[in-house]
Design a protein around this motif. Structure first.
Motif, short mmCIF file in Angstrom:
data_model
loop_
_atom_site.label_atom_id
_atom_site.label_comp_id
_atom_site.label_asym_id
_atom_site.label_seq_id
_atom_site.Cartn_x
_atom_site.Cartn_y
_atom_site.Cartn_z
N SER A 395 0.89 -1.30 0.02
CA SER A 395 0.21 -0.01 0.16
C SER A 395 0.95 1.35 -0.19
O SER A 395 1.95 1.37 0.46
CB SER A 395 -1.09 -0.15 1.26
OG SER A 395 -0.34 0.07 2.32
N PHE A 396 0.39 2.08 -0.62
CA PHE A 396 0.73 3.62 -0.64
C PHE A 396 -0.29 4.72 -0.47
O PHE A 396 -1.29 4.55 -1.15
CB PHE A 396 1.78 3.87 -1.87
CG PHE A 396 2.37 5.08 -2.10
CD1 PHE A 396 3.58 5.51 -1.48
CD2 PHE A 396 1.59 6.24 -2.83
CE1 PHE A 396 4.06 6.60 -1.51
CE2 PHE A 396 2.32 7.33 -2.75
CZ PHE A 396 3.49 7.68 -2.12
N GLU A 397 0.26 5.52 0.54
CA GLU A 397 -0.72 6.64 0.96
C GLU A 397 0.07 8.06 0.92
O GLU A 397 1.02 8.20 1.35
CB GLU A 397 -1.18 6.35 2.03
CG GLU A 397 -2.29 7.34 2.70
CD GLU A 397 -2.78 7.02 3.87
OE1 GLU A 397 -4.06 7.44 4.45
OE2 GLU A 397 -2.10 6.25 4.86
N PRO A 406 4.36 11.35 2.81
CA PRO A 406 3.84 9.92 2.17
C PRO A 406 4.13 8.92 3.10
O PRO A 406 4.76 9.07 4.05
CB PRO A 406 4.70 9.86 0.92
CG PRO A 406 5.94 10.58 1.47
CD PRO A 406 5.49 11.72 2.28
N ARG A 407 3.58 7.74 2.85
CA ARG A 407 3.52 6.50 3.40
C ARG A 407 3.54 5.01 2.77
O ARG A 407 2.54 5.18 2.06
CB ARG A 407 2.58 6.47 4.69
CG ARG A 407 2.49 5.43 5.66
CD ARG A 407 1.38 5.39 6.69
NE ARG A 407 1.67 6.46 7.56
CZ ARG A 407 1.50 6.52 8.86
NH1 ARG A 407 1.91 5.29 9.41
NH2 ARG A 407 1.59 7.56 9.47
N GLY A 408 4.34 4.23 2.83
CA GLY A 408 4.41 3.22 2.35
C GLY A 408 4.67 2.04 3.23
O GLY A 408 5.25 1.79 4.25
N GLU A 409 3.83 0.74 2.96
CA GLU A 409 3.64 -0.25 4.03
C GLU A 409 3.66 -1.65 3.29
O GLU A 409 3.12 -1.70 2.11
CB GLU A 409 2.35 -0.23 4.83
CG GLU A 409 2.43 1.01 5.86
CD GLU A 409 1.13 1.17 6.88
OE1 GLU A 409 1.30 1.90 7.63
OE2 GLU A 409 0.14 0.42 6.30
N ILE A 438 7.33 2.91 6.34
CA ILE A 438 8.09 4.05 6.25
C ILE A 438 7.17 5.05 6.01
O ILE A 438 6.23 5.02 4.95
CB ILE A 438 8.98 3.84 5.08
CG1 ILE A 438 9.90 2.44 5.14
CG2 ILE A 438 10.09 5.05 5.00
CD1 ILE A 438 10.93 2.42 4.11
N SER A 439 7.28 6.37 6.76
CA SER A 439 6.40 7.56 6.72
C SER A 439 7.40 8.70 6.61
O SER A 439 8.76 8.64 6.87
CB SER A 439 5.62 7.79 8.08
OG SER A 439 4.93 8.72 7.89
N GLY A 440 6.69 9.68 6.04
CA GLY A 440 7.73 10.87 5.84
C GLY A 440 8.10 11.74 7.13
O GLY A 440 7.43 11.44 8.20
N SER A 441 8.83 12.62 6.61
CA SER A 441 9.48 13.42 7.80
C SER A 441 8.48 14.21 8.55
O SER A 441 8.72 14.67 9.54
CB SER A 441 10.60 14.05 7.31
OG SER A 441 10.36 15.10 6.34
#
Length: 565
Positions: A395-397, A406-409, A438-441
């Motif tokens: 998934s990507f959000e 952004p966030r990828g899982e 992993i999520s953005g800063s």
């Protein structure tokens, strides 16, 4: 006149004597019946030599007694043949089957009776070299033509000399050749489709075992559920639950009267899904309304709409989320599907325990909007307690609003069936799972990753295996969690199972994994399956951390328990 009387008397006596003499002679039996144009020639063939004479029943009365054809008189009543009564004639037929008395027409059986002897009479013993069906329907002999003068019949009468030529004939005509052997019968084929015409029978060429007609009577099952119950677990505390769930909902079927509710026709009948849930609790409260359309506009695209109110008391702040989601899904194959979701919610942070910068900047209301895409491949045999198969979800959000990140899982789970009983029960299963995120800063503290508890890392308290900022559990933007678990049955009915497991992983504020923060916790547990409580088993686990960070909050025992009906 007087002189002629003796002469007339002598003539009458001579005629009577001739009649008596003719009755006692060997005149053919058919001479007592109306003449047949082919009677003389057909008399040459007494019977069909390939059919056992002992197995032949008497011929139909229309052939044995032409005078009685079309009448209602029994063929064996009031008939005298060659001086015998009907009873005596029937006895003679049994004693001399195949003689001229038996078949006075003198023709082969297959022609005299007009039927296939292989199906009309009991079958004779067949040798290994003789075809099973000696008289196929398609190879019946044609009607016998009158024999030309001076020829010998193909089937001579018993006691006659077939080689002796008749007067005015140099040589007898040879017998007709035997018909060719038919091909072996083909096996009966099962019915594979509907008949070609509505006027044909659908079972004429079908195996009767495979074509047995069945009457299937079905009734619609209960599609609506009303549930209430209570639960307790180590992560959320004590909770209650009230659920109204309808799987055959129809949003357009608005009731016109109260009777529609009584009959159960209000808002029902379109195959849609509707769920209304209320879960109050000591730490967590959740209220949800959801609507699902499995075939949007008669297409294979599904749609889900839901609105929610979520309230949670954490150890360092309280958080409330109010919002909704719109999702569309499409199944590419039986196991592969894609989905897209749009989220809009307001996150309210209140009651901060410690005023650190990560909390003060999010205090109050925070607007979040996001779009998320998901690709899922699921081959598990069951969603709860699977024993084989795998689940891969990518998934990507992208989030925007008050925060932009952004966030990828990646979620991967694999289950191996080690052994089972012959009936499929008693399964031993080895399962592996990995979670990577992993999520953005610019991710706010309430959207960070956390670990610890039954659903993430056992052996640690809820969110107890997370980065800490001055005693406040703030979580991180990187997560890697894994687990290996072996489950096995403890009872023959599979209601009680044991488990050995090892949980490991870490949560970091950056993508760098530090060895001092890596956690490992082996343990064991018990699973109890109660059919009345639903498919999810009750879980009681004991885990013992062997690797942890200095700021972690450990907890050996974790459990998940719920009861409802």
């Amino acid at each position: 006149m007087t002189s002629r009387r003796p002469f007339v008397t002598v003539l009458l006596l001579a005629a009577l004597l001739a009649a008596v003499t003719g009755c006692a002679s060997g005149l053919p039996a058919h001479s007592w019946f109306p003449a047949d144009p082919q009677a003389a020639e057909l008399a040459a063939t007494a019977h069909d030599p390939l059919v056992p004479v002992d197995a032949l029943p008497p011929p139909p009365r229309e052939l044995r007694y032409p005078l009685l054809a079309g009448t209602t008189v029994s063929p064996y009543e009031g008939v005298v043949v060659r001086g015998q009564s009907s009873t005596e004639y029937f006895r003679l037929q049994r004693e001399a089957a195949g003689s001229r008395n038996h078949l006075r027409e003198g023709m082969p059986v297959s022609q005299a009776w007009g039927t296939n002897p292989s199906t009309a009479f009991p079958a004779a013993p067949v040798s290994a070299t003789e075809p099973a069906n000696a008289f196929p329907e398609t190879q019946r002999l044609p009607p016998t033509e009158p024999a030309p003068p001076g020829t010998t019949p193909a089937n001579p009468l018993p006691g006659s000399n077939p080689t002796a030529p008749t007067p005015n004939s140099p040589q007898a005509t040879p017998a007709l050749p035997d018909p060719p052997a038919p091909p072996p019968p083909s096996p009966v084929q099962p019915l594979t489709g509907p008949p070609a015409s509505p006027f044909t029978s659908p079972f004429t060429s079908a195996d009767p075992v495979l074509s047995t007609p069945l009457d299937v009577i079905v009734e619609e099952t209960q599609t609506g559920r009303f549930m209430f119950g209570a639960g307790i677990n180590s992560d959320a505390g004590v909770t209650g639950q009230i659920v109204i769930d309808e799987r055959n909902f129809d949003i357009t079927r608005v009731p016109s009267s109260f009777r529609d509710f009584v009959d159960g026709t209000a808002f029902r009948g379109a195959g849609q899904g509707f769920r209304l849930e209320a879960m109050p609790g000591s730490r967590v409260q959740r209220y949800l309304v959801s609507f699902t359309e499995p075939y949007l506009l008669d297409t294979p695209v599904s749609m889900n709409l839901n609105g929610f109110l979520f309230d949670r008391r954490y150890s360092d702040w309280d958080e409330q989320r109010l919002g909704g989601r719109v999702g569309l899904g499409y199944r590419l194959t039986h196991d592969l599907s894609i989905a897209g979701t749009v989220r809009a919610e307001n996150v309210k942070v209140r009651d901060i325990r410690v005023g650190i910068p990560a909390l003060t900047e999010v205090l109050g209301n925070n607007a979040l909007y996001s779009g998320r895409g998901t690709l899922t491949h699921d081959t598990r045999d069951m969603p709860f307690f699977p024993t084989e198969g795998h689940l891969i979800e990518l998934s990507f959000e992208q989030v925007f609003g008050d925060f932009l990140y952004p966030r990828g899982e990646l979620d991967y789970r694999r289950y191996f069936l080690i052994r089972e009983r012959p009936d499929g029960s008693g399964r031993h299963t080895l399962g592996n799972s990995f979670q990577l995120g992993i999520s953005g800063s610019d991710t706010p503290v309430f959207e960070n990753y956390f670990a610890g508890g039954y659903s993430t890392l056992r052996g640690f308290a809820f969110r107890g295996a997370s980065p800490v900022d001055t005693t406040v559990q703030v979580g991180g933007r990187f997560r890697f969690l894994g687990s290996t678990e072996y489950t096995f049955p403890l009872t023959a009915d599979d209601m009680l199972k044991g488990a050995f497991f090892v949980d490991y992983g870490t949560v970091e504020q950056t993508t760098r994994i530090r060895s001092r923060n890596f956690r490992v916790a082996p343990g064991f547990g018990v699973r109890i399956s109660v059919p009345a409580l639903g498919p999810a088993p009750l879980a009681f686990d004991f885990a013992f951390p062997v690797a942890k960070a200095d700021t972690d909050d450990t907890q050996v025992f974790s459990f998940f328990f719920g009861v409802g009906r």
